[in-house]
Write an enzyme that holds these catalytic residues in place. Structure first.
Site, PDB file in Angstrom:
ATOM      1  N   GLY A  73       0.829  -1.198   0.000  1.00 38.38           N
ATOM      2  CA  GLY A  73       0.000   0.000   0.000  1.00 38.38           C
ATOM      3  C   GLY A  73       0.859   1.241   0.000  1.00 38.38           C
ATOM      4  O   GLY A  73       2.020   1.207   0.422  1.00 38.38           O
ATOM      5  N   GLN A 133       3.257   9.920   1.002  1.00 38.24           N
ATOM      6  CA  GLN A 133       4.547   9.229   1.037  1.00 38.24           C
ATOM      7  C   GLN A 133       5.419   9.565  -0.172  1.00 38.24           C
ATOM      8  O   GLN A 133       6.624   9.336  -0.140  1.00 38.24           O
ATOM      9  CB  GLN A 133       4.348   7.707   1.103  1.00 38.24           C
ATOM     10  CG  GLN A 133       3.769   7.241   2.433  1.00 38.24           C
ATOM     11  CD  GLN A 133       3.642   5.732   2.448  1.00 38.24           C
ATOM     12  OE1 GLN A 133       2.631   5.195   2.030  1.00 38.24           O
ATOM     13  NE2 GLN A 133       4.670   5.052   2.917  1.00 38.24           N
ATOM     14  N   CYS A 154       6.389  -0.291   6.860  1.00 36.01           N
ATOM     15  CA  CYS A 154       5.984   0.865   6.063  1.00 36.01           C
ATOM     16  C   CYS A 154       7.163   1.293   5.207  1.00 36.01           C
ATOM     17  O   CYS A 154       8.299   1.336   5.687  1.00 36.01           O
ATOM     18  CB  CYS A 154       5.577   1.996   7.010  1.00 36.01           C
ATOM     19  SG  CYS A 154       5.113   3.507   6.173  1.00 36.01           S
ATOM     20  N   LEU A 155       6.903   1.618   3.946  1.00 34.23           N
ATOM     21  CA  LEU A 155       7.981   2.038   3.050  1.00 34.23           C
ATOM     22  C   LEU A 155       8.637   3.329   3.534  1.00 34.23           C
ATOM     23  O   LEU A 155       9.777   3.608   3.181  1.00 34.23           O
ATOM     24  CB  LEU A 155       7.451   2.216   1.621  1.00 34.23           C
ATOM     25  CG  LEU A 155       6.921   0.942   0.946  1.00 34.23           C
ATOM     26  CD1 LEU A 155       6.450   1.251  -0.465  1.00 34.23           C
ATOM     27  CD2 LEU A 155       7.973  -0.160   0.926  1.00 34.23           C
ATOM     28  N   HIS A 199      -3.883   1.285   7.751  1.00 39.45           N
ATOM     29  CA  HIS A 199      -2.529   1.858   7.730  1.00 39.45           C
ATOM     30  C   HIS A 199      -2.468   3.050   6.771  1.00 39.45           C
ATOM     31  O   HIS A 199      -1.942   4.114   7.121  1.00 39.45           O
ATOM     32  CB  HIS A 199      -1.539   0.753   7.318  1.00 39.45           C
ATOM     33  CG  HIS A 199      -0.115   1.187   7.201  1.00 39.45           C
ATOM     34  ND1 HIS A 199       0.886   0.703   8.011  1.00 39.45           N
ATOM     35  CD2 HIS A 199       0.497   2.049   6.339  1.00 39.45           C
ATOM     36  CE1 HIS A 199       2.036   1.266   7.662  1.00 39.45           C
ATOM     37  NE2 HIS A 199       1.826   2.087   6.639  1.00 39.45           N
ATOM     38  N   GLU A 200      -3.029   2.870   5.578  1.00 42.28           N
ATOM     39  CA  GLU A 200      -2.954   3.943   4.575  1.00 42.28           C
ATOM     40  C   GLU A 200      -3.849   5.127   4.935  1.00 42.28           C
ATOM     41  O   GLU A 200      -3.479   6.280   4.698  1.00 42.28           O
ATOM     42  CB  GLU A 200      -3.299   3.410   3.178  1.00 42.28           C
ATOM     43  CG  GLU A 200      -2.414   2.267   2.675  1.00 42.28           C
ATOM     44  CD  GLU A 200      -0.922   2.510   2.818  1.00 42.28           C
ATOM     45  OE1 GLU A 200      -0.486   3.677   2.735  1.00 42.28           O
ATOM     46  OE2 GLU A 200      -0.193   1.524   3.026  1.00 42.28           O
ATOM     47  N   HIS A 226      -2.020   7.307   7.220  1.00 50.95           N
ATOM     48  CA  HIS A 226      -1.065   8.180   6.507  1.00 50.95           C
ATOM     49  C   HIS A 226      -1.756   9.468   6.065  1.00 50.95           C
ATOM     50  O   HIS A 226      -1.171  10.551   6.139  1.00 50.95           O
ATOM     51  CB  HIS A 226      -0.531   7.482   5.244  1.00 50.95           C
ATOM     52  CG  HIS A 226       0.701   6.656   5.468  1.00 50.95           C
ATOM     53  ND1 HIS A 226       1.887   7.173   5.921  1.00 50.95           N
ATOM     54  CD2 HIS A 226       0.927   5.335   5.275  1.00 50.95           C
ATOM     55  CE1 HIS A 226       2.799   6.207   6.000  1.00 50.95           C
ATOM     56  NE2 HIS A 226       2.238   5.074   5.613  1.00 50.95           N
TER      57      HIS A 226
HETATM   58 NI    NI Z   1       3.043   3.182   5.389  1.00 47.07          NI
END
Ligand code: NI
Length: 164
Positions: A46, A51, A89-90, A131-132, A135
């Site tokens: 995701g 991000q 998480c990226l 999670h997204e 963000h």
């Molecule tokens: Ni993330």
């Protein structure tokens, strides 16, 4: 399409709330394509627009269920159940931590054509949606981690040592 630079923790943009998308434009379409390409390149399931440095309420998700989900202006309608497991998480490279999330989520969003739809997800999809959406509010999973944030490099080292 292009791979965009993923912002990492410490970058102020990740702490900011994203604004709703009012209309689809060629620029936003390109952003969505780039988000998928960047997410696949980085092996993520995701990605949120913030991000890659764009403060708009756009999420891309692919949990390997045969779908590429685009959620524009998502709003979580219902949650139920509970799952506790590792999350990464990226934007927090090389780390993971235990997070408890709902096991079932129902979300309303707009698709790439700005048409409203509802999506229900269990397990990993429910986790990814939560999670997204966090963000988009400027929150990272690290604030929800139970216990300590684990360093993947340390874990690999410990594992290697254990193999003697
Ligand atoms: Ni993330």
């Amino acid at each position: 399409m292009a791979i965009r630079k993923v912002r990492v923790m410490g970058d102020e943009i990740l702490t900011k709330a994203c604004k709703p998308v009012k209309e689809m434009t060629p620029r936003i379409k390109e952003l969505i394509d780039d988000m998928f390409e960047t997410m696949y390149e980085e092996d993520g399931v995701g990605l949120a627009a913030s991000q890659v440095g764009v403060l708009r309420q756009i999420v891309t998700i692919d949990v390997d269920d045969g779908n590429q989900y685009v959620l524009i202006n998502p709003e979580i309608l219902e949650t139920s159940g509970e799952q506790t497991g590792y999350e990464g998480c990226l934007s927090v490279p090389g780390k993971r931590g235990i997070v408890t999330r709902p096991d079932h989520v129902k979300v309303r969003a707009l698709n790439e054509d700005m048409e409203p739809y509802e999506l229900e997800g269990d397990g990993l999809l429910a986790r990814a949606i939560c999670h997204e959406c966090d963000h988009l509010k400027g929150s990272l999973y690290v604030d929800l981690v139970e216990g300590k944030l684990e360093d993947l490099a340390d874990l690999a080292e410990e594992e290697a040592e254990g193999e003697d």
